[in-house]
Design a protein around this motif. Structure first.
Motif, PDB file in Angstrom:
ATOM      1  N   LEU A 440     -25.060  33.583 -12.626  1.00 49.05           N
ATOM      2  CA  LEU A 440     -25.114  33.106 -11.248  1.00 49.05           C
ATOM      3  C   LEU A 440     -26.033  31.899 -11.102  1.00 49.05           C
ATOM      4  N   LYS A 441     -27.137  31.908 -11.840  1.00 49.58           N
ATOM      5  CA  LYS A 441     -28.074  30.784 -11.774  1.00 49.58           C
ATOM      6  C   LYS A 441     -27.430  29.488 -12.249  1.00 49.58           C
ATOM      7  N   LYS A 442     -26.438  29.595 -13.100  1.00 45.42           N
ATOM      8  CA  LYS A 442     -25.770  28.409 -13.643  1.00 45.42           C
ATOM      9  C   LYS A 442     -24.544  27.999 -12.837  1.00 45.42           C
ATOM     10  N   GLY A 443     -24.340  28.675 -11.700  1.00 46.26           N
ATOM     11  CA  GLY A 443     -23.255  28.279 -10.821  1.00 46.26           C
ATOM     12  C   GLY A 443     -21.970  29.060 -10.955  1.00 46.26           C
ATOM     13  N   TRP A 444     -21.989  30.124 -11.740  1.00 50.92           N
ATOM     14  CA  TRP A 444     -20.780  30.934 -11.932  1.00 50.92           C
ATOM     15  C   TRP A 444     -20.468  31.775 -10.696  1.00 50.92           C
ATOM     16  N   LYS A 445     -19.188  31.985 -10.474  1.00 49.54           N
ATOM     17  CA  LYS A 445     -18.730  32.907  -9.445  1.00 49.54           C
ATOM     18  C   LYS A 445     -17.623  33.757 -10.043  1.00 49.54           C
ATOM     19  N   PRO A 446     -17.739  35.073  -9.985  1.00 49.31           N
ATOM     20  CA  PRO A 446     -16.709  35.911 -10.627  1.00 49.31           C
ATOM     21  C   PRO A 446     -15.362  35.800  -9.924  1.00 49.31           C
ATOM     22  N   LEU A 447     -14.324  36.008 -10.697  1.00 51.09           N
ATOM     23  CA  LEU A 447     -12.990  36.005 -10.116  1.00 51.09           C
ATOM     24  C   LEU A 447     -12.822  37.205  -9.192  1.00 51.09           C
ATOM     25  N   ARG A 448     -13.327  38.367  -9.655  1.00 50.93           N
ATOM     26  CA  ARG A 448     -13.283  39.581  -8.834  1.00 50.93           C
ATOM     27  C   ARG A 448     -14.715  40.039  -8.533  1.00 50.93           C
TER      28      ARG A 448
END
Length: 777
Positions: A440-448
């Motif tokens: 999350l800190k690196k900008g990820w967002k889960p698909l689900r």
């Protein structure tokens, strides 16, 4: 004349200067002129634009088309998978997501500090310190935990005791607590919990006693056949794979006035003192002074608050029912082998001997009952009250709304320790959270959507998870794809997994990406295959997946490292010796297994979250149903030979199951595999219509896969166990902990009840027809 003329001109001009300012220099004149100029300018501009309107519009349109043409000419080919992420400003590819998660957990391992923090103090159900630690750790990782509170009815110990009387003289009294071991600091101190049972009835009983072996239905049938007087006696029963609550229930049904449950080290297999191993803390064998605490609520029939069956205890004022029928009405206490050895020898040569022997010193395993002058006094005083418990929940919203994966672990324990059960899993849950936090800190967002859950009150009766599941049943059934459970997570070296077959294709793939115990070049899958040929077992009961799988029809999985039954140290289950000293000495000194489990759990969740097509396998499910139905069909034919109506319906169901397994599910999985490839296939921009078609098919397929397991949820539930609503999976009715496949039909066949058999054949036929229609549509 000239002078006169000049004078005249001067005289004529002078009045012009003096009579007023020129018009063009007045304020009013300037404003009027400016307005006139503006209007004239606008009219002129409008006329110009009007005259050149066509030329202007053509020029503008040509510029736009030129720009678009240039852009489209160099527009890269993209897949639907990439478009999903780009539209939501997510730059992470699936591979990059896996890499960042793996590196974050391989680089650091905080499991040890979590285990020690949880097990440094007594943390029974409702403990505030364990709650505070969990919340603070999640906040430190950047999450905003949500707290959900429930108010179940449960007990805490006041006094438990056991005394032996011979000729009305007390000759032995149990301390009801383990000895303090200098080598294990956690086993000592003022916070130690005395031995007791959750949901045991209050009472003080003095009576003769009888030994009832494992307390199974077969054992009681043997005792009745031998003519052993059981009524009014205190029944002494040894622990086994049979759930302790069912042992007490069987004893009560056979006239017991109280029950004593003890651990016999004979059942530990090879690693025992009798076989030359030293006992803990000096060796891997069980310490015979340990008391196995635990619940005796009938939670393999209906877990959760016994006063609110089927609905949540959301407040102290929640309307409640009598718990009668869901908890025992006779007192029970746990006992150590060390203390029971002072009692059982009084039964030698009395009654009938059992074939199964044991390791209790001086006891020949006779049934008794004891002589009239030899009695026991069992004391069980529990304080029953409404108590607040708190579930801690973290949600990471996903791109695809209405689709979620839940990872859960409970944090409450019976003792100060509780390292294996449950806090090895608590540490793994926090490590999974740390890995997701790094993403999350690196900008990820889960698909689900991914949800982390720290349950409270599992030990008494899976209280936190069950109340939560009953409270949010509709939402969970609509949204949750799968539930992953962490309980008793690290207690040995053998990887074990029980799972709904829909997940059976996913778990080996995530194990293949998991490095085993910090060893480069060796994966968890390799170890799993070496140990058990990557065997996946059947889900039973006794932990937090029950409400998800058995009540709501949400595919679940449970995984752990457990004792191998050969040379691993014996797990000091539910005793004061389940401590970090035991764990670090005999099981996982470097916490490598904890790290492996954190990686595997997170990778399993990410593989389910980040794949656009839900990673379920319908044919594996159909194959398991087919395999077990063949067993029950054979048993049915043997039991009801010549009953044409039953055999005809059973044969028709067999054909339906076979058709689904060999044709319908196989074709559906083939189409699903093709769809997975289509989702990641690149297309040029002008073939956008293909992506639209793929997206429509994707939504339809995922909807089918989410609904599949829900089709096996019935309104009626299992016979005498209406809370257990799943017709394919449920706890074995006689064993409790173990799982059963097609339990309703199986139980009806064992009971030789033709009405029940026909009813379950009809239910299964209807449900499997719906499955066939769903997968074929």
């Amino acid at each position: 004349m000239a002078d006169d003329d000049n004078q005249q001109e001067g005289n004529e001009s002078t009045p012009l200067i003096r009579t007023g300012r020129p018009r063009e220099n007045s304020v009013a004149s300037m404003l009027a002129r400016g307005r006139s100029n503006t209007i004239n300018g606008l009219k002129t501009g409008y006329d110009t634009v009007r005259r050149h309107k066509v030329q202007f519009m053509y020029a503008l349109l040509g510029s736009v088309l030129l720009y678009l043409g240039f852009t489209l000419a160099f527009l890269p080919r993209t897949s639907l998978a990439r478009d999903f992420r780009r539209l939501h400003f997510n730059k992470f590819t699936r591979a990059e997501t896996y890499r960042v998660y793996l590196e974050s957990l391989q680089r650091e391992n905080h499991a040890k500090e979590h285990v020690r923090a949880y097990t440094s103090h007594r943390h029974l159900t409702g403990d505030s310190e364990a709650l505070k630690y969990t919340v603070n750790q999640l906040k430190a990782l950047g999450f905003s935990p949500k707290l959900e509170k429930y108010y179940p009815w449960l007990n805490e110990p006041v006094e438990t005791g056991l005394s032996l009387w011979v000729d009305e003289e007390k000759v032995f009294e149990s301390s009801m607590i383990e000895d303090c071991l200098e080598e294990d600091p956690s086993s000592c101190g003022p916070e130690q919990v005395p031995a007791f049972h959750g949901y045991s009835a209050n009472g003080k009983v003095t009576a003769r006693f009888v030994y009832c072996n494992y307390g199974s239905l077969e054992d009681y049938e043997f005792l009745r056949r031998e003519g052993i007087d059981l009524s009014g006696k205190i029944h002494i029963i040894r622990y086994s794979v049979l759930f302790r609550g069912l042992k007490v229930k069987n004893a009560e049904a056979n006239g017991a006035s109280a029950v004593i449950l003890y651990t016999d080290t004979f059942d530990d297999g090879n690693v025992t003192e009798a076989n030359g191993y030293k006992a803990y803390p000096f060796g891997p064998a069980r310490n015979s002074g340990g008391f196995q605490r635990g619940s005796v609520e009938y939670f393999t029939e209906a877990p959760g608050d016994p006063t609110t069956p089927g609905y949540a205890s959301k407040s102290p004022d929640t309307k409640r029912m009598s718990p009668l029928g869901r908890v025992p009405t006779i007192p029970s206490i746990p006992m150590s082998q060390k203390d029971i050895s002072k009692i059982l020898p009084y039964l030698n040569n009395r009654g009938s001997p059992f074939d199964v022997q044991g390791n209790v010193d001086g006891f020949n395993y006779y049934s008794g009952p004891s002589d009239k002058n030899v009695e026991l006094t069992v004391v069980n005083e529990q304080e029953y009250k409404i108590k607040e418990i708190t579930d801690v929940l973290v949600e990471i919203p996903g791109i695809l709304h209405g689709s979620a994966i839940v990872i859960g672990n409970h944090r409450d324990s019976w003792t100060v320790g509780g390292v294996g059960d449950p806090n090895s899993g608590s540490s793994v849950l926090l490590e999974v959270a740390r890995g997701l936090s790094e993403l999350l800190k690196k900008g990820w967002k889960p698909l689900r959507t991914i949800q982390l859950a720290s349950w409270d009150g599992e030990e008494p009766a899976m209280l936190g998870s069950t109340e939560y599941g009953e409270d949010h049943a509709s939402k969970l059934q609509k949204q949750v794809l799968a539930y992953f459970n962490l309980d008793t997570t690290i207690t040995g070296s053998q990887f074990k997994c029980e799972s709904n077959p829909l997940l059976s294709g996913l778990l080996p793939r995530s194990a293949a990406l998991t490095r085993f115990a910090g060893k480069p070049g060796k994966s968890l899958l390799q170890v799993w295959e070496e140990q058990s040929d990557a065997y996946v077992g059947v889900l039973g009961s006794g932990t937090d997946f029950a409400v998800f799988q058995h009540h709501l029809g949400i595919p679940s999985a449970n995984f752990r490292f457990a004792g191998n039954g050969k040379d691993d140290a014996v797990y000091q289950y539910h005793t004061n010796y389940d401590t970090y000293t035991w764990l670090e000495t005999f099981v996982d000194p470097e916490y490598f297994l904890h790290n492996t489990m954190a990686i595997f759990t997170g990778m399993s969740v990410l593989m389910l979250s980040e794949n656009e097509v839900v990673y379920f396998n319908s044919q594996d499910y159909a194959r398991e149903i087919q395999s077990h139905y063949k067993q029950w069909h054979t048993l049915l034919n043997h039991t009801f030979r010549g009953h044409n109506y039953i055999q005809g319906k059973a044969h028709n169901l067999s054909r339906l199951i076979s058709h689904i397994e060999t044709n319908v599910s196989a074709e559906f999985d083939r189409q699903t595999a093709a769809l997975r490839k289509s989702v990641v296939r690149d297309y040029p921009w002008y073939k956008f219509y293909k992506k639209i078609a793929i997206y429509v098919k994707l939504v339809k397929t995922n909807s089918k896969l989410k609904r599949l397991d829900r089709l096996f949820v019935t309104d009626r539930g299992l016979k005498d166990r209406p809370w257990m609503k799943h017709s394919i999976y449920g706890p074995d009715k006689q064993l409790g902990y173990a799982g059963d496949v097609l339990p309703g039909l199986h139980e009806a066949i064992l009971a030789e009840n033709p009405t029940e058999i026909v009813e379950w054949l009809n239910i299964l036929d209807e449900q499997l027809t719906l499955v066939q229609d769903l997968l074929s549509a």
